[in-house]
Write a protein that holds these residues in place. Structure first.
Motif, PDB file in Angstrom:
ATOM      1  N   ASN A 128       0.844  -1.199   0.000  1.00  0.00           N
ATOM      2  CA  ASN A 128       0.000   0.000   0.000  1.00  0.00           C
ATOM      3  C   ASN A 128       0.877   1.247   0.000  1.00  0.00           C
ATOM      4  N   TYR A 130       0.545   5.363   0.599  1.00  0.00           N
ATOM      5  CA  TYR A 130      -0.322   6.448   1.051  1.00  0.00           C
ATOM      6  C   TYR A 130       0.322   7.790   0.771  1.00  0.00           C
ATOM      7  N   LEU A 136      -7.660   4.937   4.869  1.00  0.00           N
ATOM      8  CA  LEU A 136      -8.251   3.605   4.700  1.00  0.00           C
ATOM      9  C   LEU A 136      -9.345   3.501   5.750  1.00  0.00           C
ATOM     10  N   HIS A 139     -12.275  -1.274   8.464  1.00  0.00           N
ATOM     11  CA  HIS A 139     -12.645  -2.506   7.762  1.00  0.00           C
ATOM     12  C   HIS A 139     -12.129  -3.719   8.528  1.00  0.00           C
ATOM     13  N   ASP A 141     -10.285  -7.575   7.723  1.00  0.00           N
ATOM     14  CA  ASP A 141      -9.630  -8.355   6.675  1.00  0.00           C
ATOM     15  C   ASP A 141     -10.291  -9.726   6.689  1.00  0.00           C
ATOM     16  N   ILE A 151      -1.886 -11.920  10.622  1.00  0.00           N
ATOM     17  CA  ILE A 151      -1.536 -10.931   9.605  1.00  0.00           C
ATOM     18  C   ILE A 151      -0.333 -10.175  10.124  1.00  0.00           C
ATOM     19  N   SER A 153       1.945  -6.710   9.387  1.00  0.00           N
ATOM     20  CA  SER A 153       1.824  -5.439   8.680  1.00  0.00           C
ATOM     21  C   SER A 153       3.008  -4.542   9.025  1.00  0.00           C
ATOM     22  N   PHE A 162      -3.058   4.859  13.054  1.00  0.00           N
ATOM     23  CA  PHE A 162      -3.760   3.604  12.807  1.00  0.00           C
ATOM     24  C   PHE A 162      -4.954   3.558  13.755  1.00  0.00           C
ATOM     25  N   TRP A 186      -1.251  -9.455  14.120  1.00  0.00           N
ATOM     26  CA  TRP A 186      -2.433  -9.849  14.862  1.00  0.00           C
ATOM     27  C   TRP A 186      -3.058 -11.099  14.315  1.00  0.00           C
ATOM     28  N   HIS A 195     -10.252  -2.133  11.712  1.00  0.00           N
ATOM     29  CA  HIS A 195      -9.075  -1.268  11.767  1.00  0.00           C
ATOM     30  C   HIS A 195      -9.044  -0.391  10.528  1.00  0.00           C
ATOM     31  N   ILE A 197      -6.698   3.329   8.584  1.00  0.00           N
ATOM     32  CA  ILE A 197      -5.681   4.383   8.686  1.00  0.00           C
ATOM     33  C   ILE A 197      -6.405   5.720   8.621  1.00  0.00           C
ATOM     34  N   ARG A 210       3.757   7.190   2.659  1.00  0.00           N
ATOM     35  CA  ARG A 210       3.916   6.064   3.569  1.00  0.00           C
ATOM     36  C   ARG A 210       3.701   4.785   2.764  1.00  0.00           C
ATOM     37  N   ASN A 212       3.052   0.557   3.271  1.00  0.00           N
ATOM     38  CA  ASN A 212       2.688  -0.505   4.199  1.00  0.00           C
ATOM     39  C   ASN A 212       2.724  -1.827   3.440  1.00  0.00           C
ATOM     40  N   THR A 214       1.432  -5.660   3.837  1.00  0.00           N
ATOM     41  CA  THR A 214       0.554  -6.511   4.644  1.00  0.00           C
ATOM     42  C   THR A 214       0.649  -7.949   4.144  1.00  0.00           C
ATOM     43  N   ARG A 216      -0.307 -11.976   4.348  1.00  0.00           N
ATOM     44  CA  ARG A 216      -1.423 -12.832   4.762  1.00  0.00           C
ATOM     45  C   ARG A 216      -1.270 -14.220   4.143  1.00  0.00           C
TER      46      ARG A 216
HETATM   47  C1  MD6 Z   1      -2.028  -0.034   6.784  1.00  0.00           C
HETATM   48  N1  MD6 Z   1      -3.278  -1.959   7.194  1.00  0.00           N
HETATM   49  O1  MD6 Z   1      -1.417  -0.164   7.835  1.00  0.00           O
HETATM   50  C2  MD6 Z   1      -3.295  -0.756   6.544  1.00  0.00           C
HETATM   51  N2  MD6 Z   1      -4.960  -4.975   7.804  1.00  0.00           N
HETATM   52  O2  MD6 Z   1      -1.644   0.685   5.886  1.00  0.00           O
HETATM   53  C3  MD6 Z   1      -4.292  -2.822   7.219  1.00  0.00           C
HETATM   54  O3  MD6 Z   1      -5.359  -2.641   6.684  1.00  0.00           O
HETATM   55  C4  MD6 Z   1      -4.092  -4.018   7.962  1.00  0.00           C
HETATM   56  O4  MD6 Z   1      -2.153  -3.168   9.034  1.00  0.00           O
HETATM   57  C5  MD6 Z   1      -4.839  -6.102   8.502  1.00  0.00           C
HETATM   58  C6  MD6 Z   1      -3.804  -6.293   9.359  1.00  0.00           C
HETATM   59  C7  MD6 Z   1      -2.891  -5.319   9.538  1.00  0.00           C
HETATM   60  C8  MD6 Z   1      -3.030  -4.143   8.846  1.00  0.00           C
END
Ligand code: MD6
Ligand code: FE
Length: 219
Positions: A128, A130, A136, A139, A141, A151, A153, A162, A186, A195, A197, A210, A212, A214, A216
């Protein structure tokens, strides 16, 4: 974990994330876990992006996402009018997603292990990017086939706020500052926590974005 010598303890004092790194049961922020690898990780991101460019997916409702995304690994996360899903090929190039760099695989496994999830083998890495105005929204996952794997991240570039909520959308959210090198892991009872942003912190730095990563296990 590495000792934090660069002042993020002070930075934390200006936000409401406590110095404690546990977000909830099975969910942790590993502060600075990837700090020593930021330059190498960024080079590997750039190499993936050269093959599979960052793009703004459309949501199923037809809105352009403000976060630019791409993938590496066996499968990648895709969004369009047909919905959210994982696919083996980049819809832009029709090619398979680029393989996950070895540096990514090792970091994801080590971070998961440090948080109590041994032998994590992700098959998907969402990248990702930003800009300052990207967000974000809250939502879960839940597009992965099974939810027993954690997951992982990884944050790079500009810091961000966050949002960490609960298992229901309306639950109270907490704001947690993520700095470059921080890794959030997590799983378990927190795997489906809402969760998002809320914002990316501006600066006059030339690299005003930024990133990120992630990781999975999607299928
Ligand atoms: C972010 N992260 O940190 C967006 N999803 O840019 C997420 O949506 C995310 O950080 C699931 C687990 C960890 C995450
Ligand atoms: Fe997410």
């Amino acid at each position: 974990m590495t000792l934090d010598l660069f002042g993020s303890a002070n930075d934390n004092a200006r936000h409401d994330s406590p110095p404690a790194d546990e977000l909830g049961p099975g969910a942790f922020v590993l502060r600075g876990f990837a700090q020593s690898q930021l330059v190498a990780l960024q080079a590997d991101i750039d190499a993936v992006v050269a093959r599979a460019p960052l793009r703004h997916w459309l949501t199923p409702g037809g809105k352009r996402m403000s976060v630019a995304m791409t993938n590496c690994g066996e499968v990648g996360w895709i969004s369009d009018r047909q919905g959210y899903r994982y696919g083996t090929h980049d819809p832009l190039s029709k090619q398979p997603w680029p393989p996950m760099p070895a540096s990514f695989v090792a970091l994801a496994r080590h971070a998961a292990e440090a948080a109590g999830y041994p032998d994590f083998r992700p098959d998907a890495c969402l990248i990702n990017r930003y800009a300052l105005d990207a967000r974000l929204t809250l939502h879960q996952d839940r597009d992965e086939r099974e939810w027993d794997a954690p997951i992982v991240s990884v944050s790079l570039g500009l810091p961000a706020t966050f949002l960490w909520g609960g298992l229901r959308r309306g639950d109270r959210t907490r704001r947690v500052r993520l700095a470059p090198g921080d890794v959030v892991v997590w799983g378990g009872p927190s795997r489906l926590v809402y969760h998002g942003i809320a914002s990316v912190e501006g600066s006059f730095d030339a690299q005003a974005v930024r990133y990120n990563l992630t990781f999975r296990l999607a299928r």
